[in-house]
Write an enzyme that holds these catalytic residues in place. Structure first.
Site, PDB file in Angstrom:
ATOM      1  N   ASN A  52      -0.789  -0.825  -8.016  1.00 26.61           N
ATOM      2  CA  ASN A  52      -0.595  -0.174  -6.670  1.00 26.61           C
ATOM      3  C   ASN A  52      -0.073   0.870  -7.310  1.00 26.61           C
ATOM      4  O   ASN A  52       0.850   1.463  -7.820  1.00 26.61           O
ATOM      5  CB  ASN A  52       0.938  -0.971  -6.006  1.00 26.61           C
ATOM      6  CG  ASN A  52       0.986  -0.261  -4.688  1.00 26.61           C
ATOM      7  OD1 ASN A  52      -0.062   0.053  -3.975  1.00 26.61           O
ATOM      8  ND2 ASN A  52       2.155  -0.680  -4.008  1.00 26.61           N
ATOM      9  N   HIS A 122      -3.152  -8.558   1.347  1.00 30.67           N
ATOM     10  CA  HIS A 122      -2.858  -8.456   0.007  1.00 30.67           C
ATOM     11  C   HIS A 122      -1.470  -9.032  -0.226  1.00 30.67           C
ATOM     12  O   HIS A 122      -0.342  -8.872   0.391  1.00 30.67           O
ATOM     13  CB  HIS A 122      -3.241  -7.134  -0.623  1.00 30.67           C
ATOM     14  CG  HIS A 122      -2.400  -6.085   0.215  1.00 30.67           C
ATOM     15  ND1 HIS A 122      -2.771  -5.644   1.612  1.00 30.67           N
ATOM     16  CD2 HIS A 122      -1.476  -5.313   0.014  1.00 30.67           C
ATOM     17  CE1 HIS A 122      -1.864  -4.639   1.906  1.00 30.67           C
ATOM     18  NE2 HIS A 122      -0.986  -4.414   1.061  1.00 30.67           N
ATOM     19  N   HIS A 124       1.875  -8.763  -2.947  1.00 33.07           N
ATOM     20  CA  HIS A 124       2.493  -7.970  -4.042  1.00 33.07           C
ATOM     21  C   HIS A 124       3.055  -8.507  -4.890  1.00 33.07           C
ATOM     22  O   HIS A 124       3.833  -9.725  -4.687  1.00 33.07           O
ATOM     23  CB  HIS A 124       3.330  -6.771  -3.205  1.00 33.07           C
ATOM     24  CG  HIS A 124       2.958  -5.930  -2.372  1.00 33.07           C
ATOM     25  ND1 HIS A 124       2.423  -4.629  -2.669  1.00 33.07           N
ATOM     26  CD2 HIS A 124       2.382  -5.905  -0.999  1.00 33.07           C
ATOM     27  CE1 HIS A 124       1.970  -4.108  -1.823  1.00 33.07           C
ATOM     28  NE2 HIS A 124       1.986  -4.763  -0.729  1.00 33.07           N
TER      29      HIS A 124
END
Length: 165
Positions: A52, A122, A124
Site C-alpha cells: 500500500n 481489497h 489490508h
C-alpha cells in the site's frame, strides 16, 4: 511548543497524476516486469498482493481480487477461495518477514467505511509491534516509517518466493 514534522510522501501523493481507471485492475493486467514499480509482490490465479503506497506503513500490503467487484457476494467460489488463500499466504509472509507482535487484517467496504478505492474489494494486512503506535499519531497525526517501499518490496517478494506457489 509545536515542532514541524516532515512527511514528504504526502506531497508526492497530492501532486501525483491520478490514474484514469482502476489501479487494482491495471496492476495484474500489466506484465510481471512492471510488478516492482507497481509494488506487486505476488500473483495468484484470481488475486494478487501489493504494498500500500498511500498511506504507507512498513509491511502494509493489500490482497486484491483480480475481478473488479465492490461486493463480496459478487465473487464466484473459485475466486473467493483463491482470494482467501492469497490472504492466508500474505499474512504468513508478513509474519515471517517482519516478525510483528500482531497484525491488523481487514476490509473497508464502501467509501463511508474508509475505502480509498471503493469499487474494488481489497484486504489490508498491516504488521503491528507493541509500541509502534507511539505518540507521533496521537500528537502530530504522523507516523514514523522505518523502511522504504523498495526495501519492503524486496523483502516481501522474496518472502512469497520462499513460501512457494
Amino acid at each position: 511548543m509545536q515542532q514541524p514534522l516532515w512527511a514528504p510522501w504526502r506531497m508526492e501523493f497530492i501532486r501525483s497524476e491520478k490514474p484514469a481507471g482502476c489501479i487494482f485492475c491495471d496492476f495484474p493486467a500489466a506484465p510481471e516486469a512492471a510488478d516492482r514499480g507497481n509494488l506487486v509482490v505476488h500473483r495468484s490465479a484470481h488475486a494478487f498482493t501489493c504494498l500500500n503506497r498511500f498511506p504507507y506503513n512498513s509491511g502494509h500490503v493489500m490482497v486484491i481480487p483480480r475481478a473488479h467487484v465492490a461486493d463480496l457476494g459478487a465473487l464466484g467460489p473459485a475466486e473467493w477461495a483463491d482470494l482467501q488463500e492469497e490472504l492466508r499466504r500474505a499474512a504468513a509472509v508478513v509474519k515471517a518477514v517482519y516478525r510483528p507482535d500482531g497484525m491488523n487484517v481487514g476490509m473497508n467496504l464502501g467509501r463511508a467505511a474508509g475505502a480509498g478505492i471503493a469499487d474494488h474489494l481489497h484486504w489490508h494486512v498491516v504488521p503491528r509491534w507493541i509500541g509502534d503506535n507511539n505518540f507521533m499519531p496521537v500528537l502530530a497525526d504522523n507516523r514514523v516509517v522505518v523502511e522504504a517501499l523498495d526495501e519492503a518490496w524486496q523483502r516481501l517478494h522474496a518472502g512469497f518466493a520462499a513460501l512457494g506457489p
